[in-house]
Design an enzyme around this catalytic site. Structure first.
Site, PDB file in Angstrom:
ATOM      1  N   SER A   2     -24.403 -43.127 -33.461  1.00  0.00           N
ATOM      2  CA  SER A   2     -23.535 -42.957 -34.627  1.00  0.00           C
ATOM      3  C   SER A   2     -22.131 -42.600 -34.191  1.00  0.00           C
ATOM      4  O   SER A   2     -21.927 -41.937 -33.163  1.00  0.00           O
ATOM      5  CB  SER A   2     -24.108 -41.825 -35.481  1.00  0.00           C
ATOM      6  N   LYS A  61     -28.045 -37.326 -31.804  1.00  0.00           N
ATOM      7  CA  LYS A  61     -27.498 -38.624 -31.375  1.00  0.00           C
ATOM      8  C   LYS A  61     -26.846 -38.495 -30.000  1.00  0.00           C
ATOM      9  O   LYS A  61     -27.000 -39.361 -29.141  1.00  0.00           O
ATOM     10  CB  LYS A  61     -26.499 -39.151 -32.413  1.00  0.00           C
ATOM     11  N   TYR A 108     -28.218 -32.830 -36.509  1.00  0.00           N
ATOM     12  CA  TYR A 108     -28.371 -34.282 -36.601  1.00  0.00           C
ATOM     13  C   TYR A 108     -27.441 -34.980 -35.603  1.00  0.00           C
ATOM     14  O   TYR A 108     -27.862 -35.814 -34.796  1.00  0.00           O
ATOM     15  CB  TYR A 108     -28.080 -34.784 -38.028  1.00  0.00           C
TER      16      TYR A 108
HETATM   17  C1  UD1 Z   1     -22.465 -38.988 -43.012  1.00  0.00           C
HETATM   18  C2  UD1 Z   1     -22.671 -37.951 -41.978  1.00  0.00           C
HETATM   19  C3  UD1 Z   1     -22.761 -38.611 -40.644  1.00  0.00           C
HETATM   20  C4  UD1 Z   1     -23.922 -39.562 -40.615  1.00  0.00           C
HETATM   21  C5  UD1 Z   1     -23.847 -40.532 -41.758  1.00  0.00           C
HETATM   22  C6  UD1 Z   1     -25.181 -41.218 -41.865  1.00  0.00           C
HETATM   23  C7  UD1 Z   1     -21.641 -35.913 -42.872  1.00  0.00           C
HETATM   24  C8  UD1 Z   1     -20.514 -34.966 -42.721  1.00  0.00           C
HETATM   25  N1  UD1 Z   1     -21.606 -36.977 -42.041  1.00  0.00           N
HETATM   26  O1  UD1 Z   1     -21.266 -39.703 -42.693  1.00  0.00           O
HETATM   27  O2  UD1 Z   1     -22.916 -37.663 -39.616  1.00  0.00           O
HETATM   28  O3  UD1 Z   1     -23.946 -40.264 -39.416  1.00  0.00           O
HETATM   29  O4  UD1 Z   1     -23.585 -39.880 -42.988  1.00  0.00           O
HETATM   30  O5  UD1 Z   1     -25.264 -42.018 -42.962  1.00  0.00           O
HETATM   31  O6  UD1 Z   1     -22.518 -35.725 -43.666  1.00  0.00           O
HETATM   32  N2  UD1 Z   1     -18.114 -38.604 -50.309  1.00  0.00           N
HETATM   33  C9  UD1 Z   1     -17.680 -38.174 -51.544  1.00  0.00           C
HETATM   34  N3  UD1 Z   1     -18.627 -37.901 -52.492  1.00  0.00           N
HETATM   35  C10 UD1 Z   1     -19.962 -38.037 -52.281  1.00  0.00           C
HETATM   36  C11 UD1 Z   1     -20.389 -38.486 -50.995  1.00  0.00           C
HETATM   37  C12 UD1 Z   1     -19.430 -38.749 -50.034  1.00  0.00           C
HETATM   38  O7  UD1 Z   1     -16.484 -38.024 -51.796  1.00  0.00           O
HETATM   39  O8  UD1 Z   1     -20.768 -37.759 -53.173  1.00  0.00           O
HETATM   40  C13 UD1 Z   1     -17.097 -38.915 -49.287  1.00  0.00           C
HETATM   41  C14 UD1 Z   1     -17.220 -38.056 -48.034  1.00  0.00           C
HETATM   42  O9  UD1 Z   1     -16.460 -36.897 -48.156  1.00  0.00           O
HETATM   43  C15 UD1 Z   1     -16.694 -39.017 -46.961  1.00  0.00           C
HETATM   44  C16 UD1 Z   1     -17.060 -40.400 -47.479  1.00  0.00           C
HETATM   45  O10 UD1 Z   1     -17.313 -40.235 -48.868  1.00  0.00           O
HETATM   46  O11 UD1 Z   1     -15.309 -38.935 -46.917  1.00  0.00           O
HETATM   47  C17 UD1 Z   1     -18.291 -40.964 -46.812  1.00  0.00           C
HETATM   48  O12 UD1 Z   1     -19.337 -40.026 -46.898  1.00  0.00           O
HETATM   49  P1  UD1 Z   1     -20.825 -40.351 -46.424  1.00  0.00           P
HETATM   50  O13 UD1 Z   1     -21.284 -41.596 -47.043  1.00  0.00           O
HETATM   51  O14 UD1 Z   1     -21.644 -39.115 -46.611  1.00  0.00           O
HETATM   52  O15 UD1 Z   1     -20.666 -40.681 -44.879  1.00  0.00           O
HETATM   53  P2  UD1 Z   1     -20.065 -39.788 -43.689  1.00  0.00           P
HETATM   54  O16 UD1 Z   1     -19.691 -38.450 -44.131  1.00  0.00           O
HETATM   55  O17 UD1 Z   1     -19.000 -40.585 -43.041  1.00  0.00           O
END
Ligand code: UD1
Length: 338
Positions: free
Chosen positions: A125, A154, A150
């Site tokens: 990842s 990795k 987690y």
């Molecule tokens: C997350 C994990 C990452 C993992 C990946 C696996 C965290 C901090 N990181 O990545 O380690 O490898 O998932 O799938 O959890 N967001 C919102 N609202 C929401 C959900 C997300 O605003 O309800 C935003 C988050 O702040 C982020 C973006 O959307 O900026 C993507 O979020 P997400 O899909 O959870 O992915 P990652 O955080 O990049």
């Protein structure tokens, strides 16, 4: 050629099983169904016209792993997806994550190391980079201290494979560092099936769009980015699945220069949370109910890939746009709720 796909009923695993079958490989899926459903086999079969071999095995049971490899001595490669992936849960229950993600990896590598020839692809990842200093992120960017158990699994996983390859010249492995996989198969036969409340952005958006969730919370709009929301590299899961097939082929054909290689797998383009919402609104024709809330602890500001290495060496490039991946995610959501 027979390929083992662990976690092959999961989101990325199932799409990879399809691509492998379509490339002519025989696929054996192992899954403990802890976060997946056997029904996914029907979806794979509907797409490819061929039902993969499936065994419900818990890879934490070492004797079962040994027994499996005895019964399938003719494997040409292993793609190892089976792992837990919820960041928050890993903080609450680290040992579960170390057991699920590390023990199982060790058991499989031990079996592979005993084979004459062994190709191994590992699901890593972009989380290993933490907040990288330079964008886009190349494979040479330093691996930063993990923010969660987690993420640590990795990093440790990559080290275990690297150490094993050093002393096992006949073992050939590739770690693929995924950026953010989204979307669903164009047939809408398989896609993401998050259990409970989705933690990831895109399934939360589509579930809000369909009315299953009332409102999306956007975690922070005060980041130092153009619109203030975080930036990620969202890659269509089918593009990601195809990267596994070309990586595996590289090992099977003996084209790899080293017996352990690492590749970033992303699109190379960063999109903000608001851009993802706009994309959803464009492809669905719906207005999304969202509100800006505080930052989510542990989120990096931005992460998007430099994919030059995968483009040049693997001859692979992501094809789908964000809109196309969102369109398919939305199509899938509508299908499963119909
Ligand atoms: C997350 C994990 C990452 C993992 C990946 C696996 C965290 C901090 N990181 O990545 O380690 O490898 O998932 O799938 O959890 N967001 C919102 N609202 C929401 C959900 C997300 O605003 O309800 C935003 C988050 O702040 C982020 C973006 O959307 O900026 C993507 O979020 P997400 O899909 O959870 O992915 P990652 O955080 O990049």
């Amino acid at each position: 050629m027979k390929i083992l796909v662990t976690g092959g009923l999961g989101f990325i695993g199932s799409h990879t099983a399809v691509e492998l079958q379509q490339a002519g490989y025989e696929v054996v899926i192992l899954d403990d169904c802890s976060n997946s459903s056997e029904k996914v086999l029907d979806g794979i079969t509907a797409i490819t016209g061929q039902r993969p071999i499936f065994e419900k095995i818990d890879l934490k049971q070492k004797p079962d792993v040994i027994d499996f490899f005895k019964r399938h001595a003719d494997l040409s490669g292993v793609i190892h997806f089976a792992a837990s992936k919820a960041v928050g849960e890993s903080v609450e229950n680290p040992l579960l994550y170390y057991e699920n993600n590390i023990n199982t990896l060790v058991y499989i590598l031990k079996q592979l190391a005993q084979k004459e020839k062994a190709g191994f692809i590992f699901s890593s990842s972009c989380t290993v980079y933490g907040q990288a200093e330079k964008m886009p992120i190349t494979e040479d960017a330093p691996v930063k201290a993990a923010e969660s158990p987690y993420g640590n699994t990795k990093q440790i996983g990559e080290e275990i494979i690297s150490d094993t390859c050093k002393v096992t010249p006949h073992m050939n492995a590739i770690s693929l560092r995924y950026f953010n996989p989204i979307g669903a198969h164009q047939s809408a036969e398989i896609g993401e099936l998050p259990i409970g409340i989705p933690q990831n952005l895109v399934p939360f958006i589509t579930q809000t769009g369909i009315g299953l969730r009332e409102q999306l919370s956007v975690f922070g709009d005060d980041y130092p980015t153009e619109d203030g929301t975080c930036i990620r590299d969202y890659i269509h899961v089918v593009d990601l699945a195809k990267a596994h097939v070309v990586a595996l082929e590289r090992l099977i054909e003996g084209k790899n220069k080293k017996n352990y290689e690492v590749y970033n797998i992303g699109t190379g383009t960063g999109s903000s949370v608001l851009e993802v919402i706009e994309s959803f609104e464009r492809v669905s024709g719906k207005k999304l109910n969202y509100k800006i809330v505080g930052r989510r602890p542990g989120d990096v500001i931005q992460a998007y890939a430099d994919t030059t290495k995968a483009n040049k060496i693997l001859g692979w490039k992501a094809q789908s746009s964000l809109d196309e991946a969102m369109r398919l995610a939305w199509l899938w959501e509508q299908k499963i709720r119909a």
